[in-house]
Design an enzyme around this catalytic site. Sequence first.
Site, PDB file in Angstrom:
ATOM      1  CD  GLU A   1     -13.484 -17.274   8.444  1.00 43.25           C
ATOM      2  OE1 GLU A   1     -13.571 -16.638   8.064  1.00 43.25           O
ATOM      3  OE2 GLU A   1     -12.031 -16.783   9.183  1.00 43.25           O
TER       4      GLU A   1
ATOM      5  CB  CYS B   1      -1.473  -1.901  -0.329  1.00 45.42           C
ATOM      6  SG  CYS B   1      -2.091  -3.103  -0.985  1.00 45.42           S
TER       7      CYS B   1
ATOM      8  CB  CYS C   1      -7.590  -2.843   0.434  1.00 44.77           C
ATOM      9  SG  CYS C   1      -8.011  -2.831  -2.014  1.00 44.77           S
TER      10      CYS C   1
ATOM     11  CB  CYS D   1      -2.735   2.642  -2.169  1.00 44.79           C
ATOM     12  SG  CYS D   1      -4.657   2.640  -2.708  1.00 44.79           S
TER      13      CYS D   1
ATOM     14  CB  CYS E   1      -2.472  -2.074  -7.197  1.00 40.02           C
ATOM     15  SG  CYS E   1      -4.526  -1.863  -6.876  1.00 40.02           S
TER      16      CYS E   1
HETATM   17  S1  SF4 Z   1      -2.976  -0.510  -3.706  1.00 43.76           S
HETATM   18 FE1  SF4 Z   1      -4.359  -1.891  -4.682  1.00 43.76          FE
HETATM   19  S2  SF4 Z   1      -4.612  -3.158  -3.505  1.00 43.76           S
HETATM   20 FE2  SF4 Z   1      -3.443  -1.848  -2.596  1.00 43.76          FE
HETATM   21  S3  SF4 Z   1      -5.281  -0.826  -0.699  1.00 43.76           S
HETATM   22 FE3  SF4 Z   1      -4.465   0.445  -2.873  1.00 43.76          FE
HETATM   23  S4  SF4 Z   1      -6.539  -0.170  -4.227  1.00 43.76           S
HETATM   24 FE4  SF4 Z   1      -6.217  -1.840  -2.946  1.00 43.76          FE
END
Ligand code: SF4
Length: 364
Positions: free
Chosen positions: A42, A211, A201, A208, A217
């Site tokens: 880390e 995601c 992200c 997105c 989101c």
């Molecule tokens: S949907 Fe929202 S959280 Fe997911 S990558 Fe896109 S901006 Fe980021």
Amino acid sequence: MVAGVAGPGGVFAAVVQWQAVHGRHGLPWQGSPDPYRVWLSEIMLQQTQVSTVSRYYPVFLARFPDVTALAQADVDEVLSLWSGLGYYSRARNLHQCAKRVVSDYAGAFPARSDVLARLPGIGPSTAAAIAAFCFGERTSIFDGNVKRVMARFLGFGEDLSGSAASQQLLALTQAMVPTDAAGSDMGVYTQGLMDLGATLCTRSRPACLACPLAEGCVARRTDQQAVLPLKTRRVKRQTLSLYLLVARKPDGSVGLERRPAEGIWASLWCFPEFSDRSLLSRLLGVLPMPSVTDWPVVRHALSHRELVLHPVVCEVAHNWEPPGSKHAGAWQWVAPGQPVQGGIPVPVRSLLAQLANGCTPPAL
Ligand code: SF4
């Protein structure tokens, strides 16, 4: 995509499921619940790419396999193995922290994030990561990547330059972790958040469509990915010009001095620096030096400074010694291509390589 992200525990479940299938696996520091290994990785990963840490981590671990070995080491050796990773205060704090863990906790890292966060170099986010990975604590990591994911997911429009807004987002992020979440899932969730921020992200052009949080989101729905997270106060880098005296003997060895324990590159080995050329010229004026060559400028960015380095290579006699107050242990001659005992800043390391190869760096 996982359904029901917006519901209670939805983010947690979605991230855990996504990480198991799409997250990063098989990194050298993964798969071990040993707090020493998690802590080391880390700290190395702060401000440093995974690919770079993947090279340094095994070497460091082979030399210092546990916290006691690290605590007993000479700080020069720690800095030497850290050379090239940058942000050397991390290495100094690492060494200090190892000593504290050995002296105050009998070599066993504390299990609670609030206690971990009081150790040198361990901030709240790193403390949360260690506690979640190793002890299943229900606490959320909150580094730059996670702030970005959460600010976008929640549509959090407050300016994160201010600590009040940051604390507000932290509380909202913490609320994403269900109180009945299995401690065994905490490591997967923590890794998932890190992977999401690093691979999907991302700062620019987030992916997105892939995601697991896309359904709920706000930034995606309102097309605000490019403006969130909001951060108006940017760190302004000041430019600092330094002249480096590269004293070179006929056998090719060059002189390095240890820097002071405070300030830029604290305790690392560097060429003697001068704030302007006239100070260096004055020194050269009183020394019988047959040859002086100004090398091309080298630029190097630190977190708050932009360094403009002017190497001045001076051919000195074999019996030349540095003038002034160079005390024992603060000066060493390094033969071409020989390893330096101690940490060296990246641009100095690169200059040493150029000197060893007998060429000058390209002009900028
Ligand atoms: S949907 Fe929202 S959280 Fe997911 S990558 Fe896109 S901006 Fe980021």
